[in-house]
Write a protein that holds these residues in place. Sequence first.
Motif, mmCIF file in Angstrom:
data_model
loop_
_atom_site.group_PDB
_atom_site.id
_atom_site.type_symbol
_atom_site.label_atom_id
_atom_site.label_comp_id
_atom_site.label_asym_id
_atom_site.label_seq_id
_atom_site.Cartn_x
_atom_site.Cartn_y
_atom_site.Cartn_z
ATOM 1 N N VAL A 218 -1.931 0.613 10.835
ATOM 2 C CA VAL A 218 -2.397 1.201 9.587
ATOM 3 C C VAL A 218 -3.725 1.922 9.820
ATOM 4 O O VAL A 218 -4.637 1.399 10.467
ATOM 5 C CB VAL A 218 -2.514 0.129 8.478
ATOM 6 C CG1 VAL A 218 -3.614 -0.875 8.764
ATOM 7 C CG2 VAL A 218 -2.718 0.781 7.115
ATOM 8 N N ILE B 101 -5.436 3.382 7.184
ATOM 9 C CA ILE B 101 -6.164 3.408 5.918
ATOM 10 C C ILE B 101 -7.295 2.399 6.016
ATOM 11 O O ILE B 101 -7.045 1.192 6.138
ATOM 12 C CB ILE B 101 -5.211 3.075 4.756
ATOM 13 C CG1 ILE B 101 -4.045 4.078 4.726
ATOM 14 C CG2 ILE B 101 -5.950 3.059 3.431
ATOM 15 C CD1 ILE B 101 -2.902 3.691 3.808
ATOM 16 N N HIS C 24 -1.069 -6.137 6.818
ATOM 17 C CA HIS C 24 -0.902 -4.929 7.620
ATOM 18 C C HIS C 24 -1.239 -5.178 9.081
ATOM 19 O O HIS C 24 -2.057 -6.048 9.410
ATOM 20 C CB HIS C 24 -1.779 -3.795 7.069
ATOM 21 C CG HIS C 24 -1.336 -3.297 5.742
ATOM 22 N ND1 HIS C 24 -0.363 -2.334 5.595
ATOM 23 C CD2 HIS C 24 -1.709 -3.654 4.490
ATOM 24 C CE1 HIS C 24 -0.160 -2.103 4.308
ATOM 25 N NE2 HIS C 24 -0.962 -2.891 3.609
ATOM 26 N N ILE D 271 0.355 4.428 9.874
ATOM 27 C CA ILE D 271 0.539 4.500 8.430
ATOM 28 C C ILE D 271 -0.761 5.016 7.830
ATOM 29 O O ILE D 271 -1.827 4.442 8.065
ATOM 30 C CB ILE D 271 0.885 3.124 7.824
ATOM 31 C CG1 ILE D 271 2.107 2.508 8.511
ATOM 32 C CG2 ILE D 271 1.099 3.247 6.320
ATOM 33 C CD1 ILE D 271 3.376 3.312 8.375
ATOM 34 N N SER D 272 -0.678 6.091 7.071
ATOM 35 C CA SER D 272 -1.894 6.680 6.519
ATOM 36 C C SER D 272 -1.589 7.353 5.193
ATOM 37 O O SER D 272 -0.421 7.493 4.802
ATOM 38 C CB SER D 272 -2.479 7.706 7.503
ATOM 39 O OG SER D 272 -1.608 8.825 7.630
ATOM 40 N N TYR D 273 -2.648 7.748 4.490
ATOM 41 C CA TYR D 273 -2.494 8.627 3.347
ATOM 42 C C TYR D 273 -2.457 10.073 3.846
ATOM 43 O O TYR D 273 -3.048 10.393 4.882
ATOM 44 C CB TYR D 273 -3.665 8.479 2.379
ATOM 45 C CG TYR D 273 -3.775 7.151 1.674
ATOM 46 C CD1 TYR D 273 -2.646 6.487 1.208
ATOM 47 C CD2 TYR D 273 -5.014 6.562 1.446
ATOM 48 C CE1 TYR D 273 -2.739 5.273 0.552
ATOM 49 C CE2 TYR D 273 -5.133 5.346 0.787
ATOM 50 C CZ TYR D 273 -3.997 4.699 0.337
ATOM 51 O OH TYR D 273 -4.095 3.501 -0.300
ATOM 52 N N ASP E 289 -2.276 -2.001 -3.372
ATOM 53 C CA ASP E 289 -1.617 -1.775 -2.091
ATOM 54 C C ASP E 289 -0.198 -2.289 -2.274
ATOM 55 O O ASP E 289 0.051 -3.488 -2.237
ATOM 56 C CB ASP E 289 -2.343 -2.537 -0.979
ATOM 57 C CG ASP E 289 -1.514 -2.651 0.301
ATOM 58 O OD1 ASP E 289 -0.583 -1.841 0.479
ATOM 59 O OD2 ASP E 289 -1.798 -3.561 1.118
ATOM 60 N N GLN F 171 1.606 5.645 0.816
ATOM 61 C CA GLN F 171 1.438 5.343 2.231
ATOM 62 C C GLN F 171 2.565 6.042 3.000
ATOM 63 O O GLN F 171 3.727 5.963 2.619
ATOM 64 C CB GLN F 171 1.468 3.835 2.471
ATOM 65 C CG GLN F 171 0.324 3.089 1.801
ATOM 66 C CD GLN F 171 0.378 1.591 2.008
ATOM 67 O OE1 GLN F 171 0.881 1.112 3.025
ATOM 68 N NE2 GLN F 171 -0.161 0.844 1.062
#
Length: 487
Positions: A66, A68, A77, A85-87, A111, A124
Amino acid sequence: MPAGCPLGPNSRCAYLCGKVMGGSTVTNAMMYVRGHPADYDEWERLGNAGWGYRHVLPYFRKSENVQIPELRSSPYHGTEGPLPISYSPFASRLSDLFLEAAREKGIPQVDYNGQSQMGVSRIQTTTWRGERWSTNRAFLFPTKRRRNLLVRKRALVTRVLLDAAARRAVGVRYERDGASHVATARREVVLCAGAINTPQLLLLSGVGPSHHLRDMGIRVRKDLPVGQNLVDHTMFFGLALLFNESVAPSEDAFHELENYVDYFSKRQGPLSNIEFLEMVYYFQAGQPIFDSAPNMEMYMFDYPPVVNYDNSNVNIYQNLTGKHSSFPVLVPLRPASKGNVTLASTDIHDQPKIFPNFFGEEEDVKNAVEGLKKMLELFQTQAFQKVGTKLFDEKLPTCESHEFASDDYWACVLKRFSLTSFHPCCTCRMGPKNDVSSVVDPDLRVKGIFNLRVADASVFPTMVSGHLQAPAQMVAEKAAEMILNSH
């Protein structure tokens, strides 16, 4: 499947694939949504030991890296897996309005892959710095030079080869470059062709409902409910919102040179977003299955999706050209309706018959109607009204006889203008020994056939309250460990 060969450096694994490595993760919307913990606890209650949320969470975390910042210390996570995994780097004013409206309604920002799924969030994604990260890129590409992994591209598996006397899988037959080949298995055959093509392969190999196999002239090797219990998510595209000023990118974003410069030089700007999706809202409406879990998902399209219903070229957005608009999409998460997958012929090249049976159960229609009405409440908030938000109220074709926004109207347009979310599952569902509706056991072994497993979304016992990419990867991680422990 997880990177490389799960059996270790002294074993050899063959991976047969078609034209695209990475499956649907090469073309999907990249939303990373696991579902609710109650989904997996339900799997365990149905007799699938080891599939409760406390058991599967480590496999979710194992895949994940992750990116974020506020989630990197979360126990939900992972930070050492191969899948980022990101925005998305880009967020429009619509995102701010969405969050402001949620606060006004008392809806928490969450989340949704963490402790609670109910609420709103930025999406996400399986991206890193504005780029798609497929399973091929994350899992396979880094290990492509491993000596114990053999990948055969442009290969179409046509049958699972079964030793009838021993009732075990001994390999597969496949086509490549116009020729037929055989790959033998010293240990196991693992099918990962997805919830449509895995049942097609099993049926063609003689594993499935005996009456259907006999009708197709296929010798019955094992009578199992292969292809039954098909579940899929619908998504409703029949709504549009109008604003009195611009709050999000329009279709013109694809024609503006500066957006391409931003993306290719810095991986930023509107084109770094995932299909112009920004925010997601998980909530309950109608009669949810679980007290704590959502049964509805809503997200926003910044521009009109390309939709063609029944080949009739119905353009429900034709009167929105040049106007400031956005398109909320409703996804009922836990439908009761079930369909099936059957063979069209005994030729692997003929696509199987898919009967999704969307809204076959009246409770699905009622829940979706309530979901639409609750979703629309969000746009009556002061946050959205300050930009003049209103619902585009032109009646949709074939539903004109109903009063606009009445329950009957919503029921009509839901059934007329809903599409598949491309989330099929459960066609080779997992279950304990005494579950006659299941195809594989909790170790993912095909019942009554030795040395044959399935590891894809077809094994889900029930639909999850999310998208299928993340749980399918979890199944693959868990399957890899099962295979390793078996040998």
